[in-house]
Design a protein around this motif. Sequence first.
Motif, short mmCIF file in Angstrom:
data_model
loop_
_atom_site.label_atom_id
_atom_site.label_comp_id
_atom_site.label_asym_id
_atom_site.label_seq_id
_atom_site.Cartn_x
_atom_site.Cartn_y
_atom_site.Cartn_z
N ILE A 32 73.77 28.90 18.35
CA ILE A 32 74.24 28.12 19.29
C ILE A 32 75.64 27.81 19.13
O ILE A 32 76.19 27.56 18.06
CB ILE A 32 73.66 26.92 19.23
N ILE A 33 76.58 28.47 20.14
CA ILE A 33 77.81 28.34 20.04
C ILE A 33 78.41 27.04 20.90
O ILE A 33 78.12 27.02 22.20
CB ILE A 33 78.66 29.52 20.83
N ILE A 34 78.97 26.03 20.31
CA ILE A 34 79.35 24.86 20.98
C ILE A 34 80.80 24.83 21.36
O ILE A 34 81.12 24.56 22.40
CB ILE A 34 78.94 23.51 20.06
N MET B 89 81.83 37.62 17.32
CA MET B 89 81.40 38.33 18.27
C MET B 89 81.78 38.51 19.36
O MET B 89 81.53 38.87 20.67
CB MET B 89 79.85 37.54 18.18
N GLY B 90 82.99 38.04 19.59
CA GLY B 90 83.50 37.79 20.93
C GLY B 90 83.31 37.16 21.87
O GLY B 90 83.40 37.31 23.22
N ILE B 91 82.74 35.97 21.46
CA ILE B 91 82.18 34.90 22.41
C ILE B 91 83.21 34.02 22.76
O ILE B 91 83.93 33.31 21.82
CB ILE B 91 81.02 34.30 21.80
N THR B 92 83.37 33.60 24.06
CA THR B 92 84.14 32.64 24.65
C THR B 92 83.72 31.47 25.38
O THR B 92 84.42 30.54 25.64
CB THR B 92 85.37 33.25 25.49
N THR B 93 82.36 31.86 25.63
CA THR B 93 81.60 30.57 26.47
C THR B 93 80.69 29.79 25.35
O THR B 93 79.77 30.71 24.99
CB THR B 93 81.02 31.21 27.62
N PRO B 94 80.46 28.62 25.51
CA PRO B 94 79.73 27.95 24.55
C PRO B 94 78.05 28.34 25.20
O PRO B 94 78.03 28.72 26.46
CB PRO B 94 79.95 26.33 25.06
N GLY B 95 77.26 28.44 24.45
CA GLY B 95 75.82 28.63 24.77
C GLY B 95 75.16 29.24 23.93
O GLY B 95 75.46 29.12 22.49
N ARG B 96 73.80 29.90 24.01
CA ARG B 96 72.94 30.22 23.02
C ARG B 96 73.14 31.84 23.00
O ARG B 96 73.09 32.30 24.04
CB ARG B 96 71.81 29.71 23.28
#
Length: 65
Positions: free
Chosen positions: A38-40, A51-58
């Motif tokens: 879970i990225i807050i 992982m190159g994630i820029t948006t909060p979410g699961r």
Amino acid sequence: MVKKEKACRTCKRLATDEKTCATCGGNKFTPLWKGRIIIINPDKSEVAKKMGITTPGRYALQLGR
Ligand SMILES: [Zn+2]
């Protein structure tokens, strides 16, 4: 009862009923995935950066085929 989640093949975001991914707009999902994060706050998360994630979410850590 929790619905089985599926993971976006493009950005790995987890979704249940969505037909398109809320993050990347993709429509290819896989029910085969491992590990959940879970990225807050993507700006402060090393995992999110990797992982190159820029948006909060699961998100799923790994996708199957
Ligand atoms: Zn996506």
